[in-house]
Design an enzyme around this catalytic site. Structure first.
Site, PDB file in Angstrom:
ATOM      1  N   LYS A   1       1.603  25.123  -4.315  1.00 29.35           N
ATOM      2  CA  LYS A   1       0.347  24.442  -3.885  1.00 29.35           C
ATOM      3  C   LYS A   1       0.449  22.999  -3.649  1.00 29.35           C
ATOM      4  O   LYS A   1      -0.061  22.473  -4.394  1.00 29.35           O
ATOM      5  CB  LYS A   1      -0.955  24.966  -4.557  1.00 29.35           C
TER       6      LYS A   1
ATOM      7  N   ARG B   1       1.063  -1.038   0.067  1.00 26.73           N
ATOM      8  CA  ARG B   1      -0.085   0.076  -0.062  1.00 26.73           C
ATOM      9  C   ARG B   1       0.731   1.226   0.060  1.00 26.73           C
ATOM     10  O   ARG B   1       0.528   2.112  -0.914  1.00 26.73           O
ATOM     11  CB  ARG B   1      -0.983   0.019   1.178  1.00 26.73           C
TER      12      ARG B   1
ATOM     13  N   LYS C   1       3.439  40.252  -4.710  1.00 29.32           N
ATOM     14  CA  LYS C   1       2.214  40.250  -4.922  1.00 29.32           C
ATOM     15  C   LYS C   1       1.345  41.517  -4.170  1.00 29.32           C
ATOM     16  O   LYS C   1       2.031  42.496  -3.918  1.00 29.32           O
ATOM     17  CB  LYS C   1       1.595  38.972  -4.299  1.00 29.32           C
TER      18      LYS C   1
ATOM     19  N   GLU D   1       3.484  40.306  -9.728  1.00 29.60           N
ATOM     20  CA  GLU D   1       2.041  40.313 -10.193  1.00 29.60           C
ATOM     21  C   GLU D   1       1.440  41.510 -10.532  1.00 29.60           C
ATOM     22  O   GLU D   1       1.643  42.505  -9.791  1.00 29.60           O
ATOM     23  CB  GLU D   1       1.296  39.558  -9.213  1.00 29.60           C
TER      24      GLU D   1
ATOM     25  N   ASP E   1      -2.730  37.964 -13.166  1.00 27.44           N
ATOM     26  CA  ASP E   1      -3.649  37.007 -12.501  1.00 27.44           C
ATOM     27  C   ASP E   1      -5.156  37.204 -12.756  1.00 27.44           C
ATOM     28  O   ASP E   1      -5.634  38.426 -12.783  1.00 27.44           O
ATOM     29  CB  ASP E   1      -3.483  37.088 -10.980  1.00 27.44           C
TER      30      ASP E   1
END
Length: 300
Positions: A147, A112, A179, A208, A231
């Site tokens: 992320k 597993r 940002k 950004e 963005d």
């Protein structure tokens, strides 16, 4: 060191994470699953030897062979593994991926944990390949983000490369990314970019922009960013920004890459790529992952 201007590599052996990155994660995963012993495997005769193989139940891009191998090496160095496919390979349903031979107890105990690594990383590589295929014929590269699953960033970013994607910065230390809150604190986007250039002469700078006005401000900086991150721009505004950056690069002889992000999925990624952006970053590559369906079968 991360460099946004480096071309993507397809040499997965060269780019493979070192054992020092893989082994601690594997040991932690085994400790989590095995604890003080596999109660069920202990019911099997200690001398029993078996053969097994892993097959894919679906079409996928294989990734994670080193993690899979490391699980069994940690449990029992006498186990024998023979890989029939390698990281980055496209595999089909019912295709045999690896053959295993050795102690029944060891194979059953590691099954597993080993499959978890292989399924997850193959899922990341497969999803990345789908995006990469959708933008073929354009200049756009598919790029990951930070992320990632905690503790698995090195593994997942490797999986993105296996799928044909490109890695963004690895962490907070290998690039400056300006940002909204940084801009507010610095007194404007142009000022923030200039401060970053003065503070880190050899570190890539990503800025950004949320409006066309901020694109203009960034390009007017005495030292523009390496990457301009746009963005949640509509495609017509992306195309306009790409044209502005192109004119700047030609006149200033200073290449600035354009990266699109936000609200991009497999349905609209081609439209975004067709605007001429250099990069498209997608958090879902490592965040919204569906594990590939793999199965280990005892063959003897």
């Amino acid at each position: 060191m991360y460099n946004p201007l480096d071309p993507p590599s397809t040499d997965f052996n060269r780019d493979h994470p070192p054992a020092s990155d893989i082994e601690p994660i594997v040991r932690a995963a085994l400790a989590e699953d095995v604890g003080d012993g596999d109660r069920t495997a202990a019911l099997v005769d200690d001398a029993a030897q078996i053969q097994a193989s892993v097959i894919s139940r679906e079409s996928a891009v294989l990734c994670g062979t080193a993690w899979f191998t490391a699980v069994f090496a940690e449990l029992d160095p006498d186990l024998k593994l023979h890989w029939l496919a390698k990281d980055g390979d496209y595999v089909r349903p019912e295709q045999e991926l690896v053959r295993l031979e050795g102690s029944a107890r060891s194979l059953l105990t590691g099954e597993r944990t080993a499959l978890n690594f292989l399924q997850l990383l193959s899922g990341t590589a497969t999803l990345t390949r789908r995006y990469v295929d959708r933008v073929k014929g354009t200049r756009a590269q598919i790029v990951d983000t930070r992320k990632t699953l905690p503790g698995l960033r090195t593994a997942q970013k490797y999986a993105v490369r296996c799928g044909g994607g490109v890695n963004h910065r690895f962490g907070l230390y290998d690039a400056v990314m300006i940002k909204e809150n940084h801009v507010a604190a610095a007194g404007g986007l142009g000022a923030a970019i200039y401060q970053a250039r003065m503070a880190y002469a050899k570190v890539p700078v990503i800025a950004e922009a949320e409006t066309i006005g901020e694109v203009e401000e960034a390009l007017k900086s005495p030292a523009p960013p390496d990457i301009l991150l746009l963005d949640d721009f509509e495609t017509h505004l992306l195309a306009r920004a790409v044209n502005m950056v192109g004119q700047h690069s030609r006149h200033a002889h200073n290449k600035v890459l354009v990266e699109a992000s936000g609200g991009i999925d497999q349905n609209n990624v081609r439209d975004v790529a067709d605007t001429g952006v250099d990069r498209i970053s997608i958090g879902g590559l490592t965040k919204h992952v569906t594990a590939v369906d793999l199965s280990m079968r005892v063959t003897d």
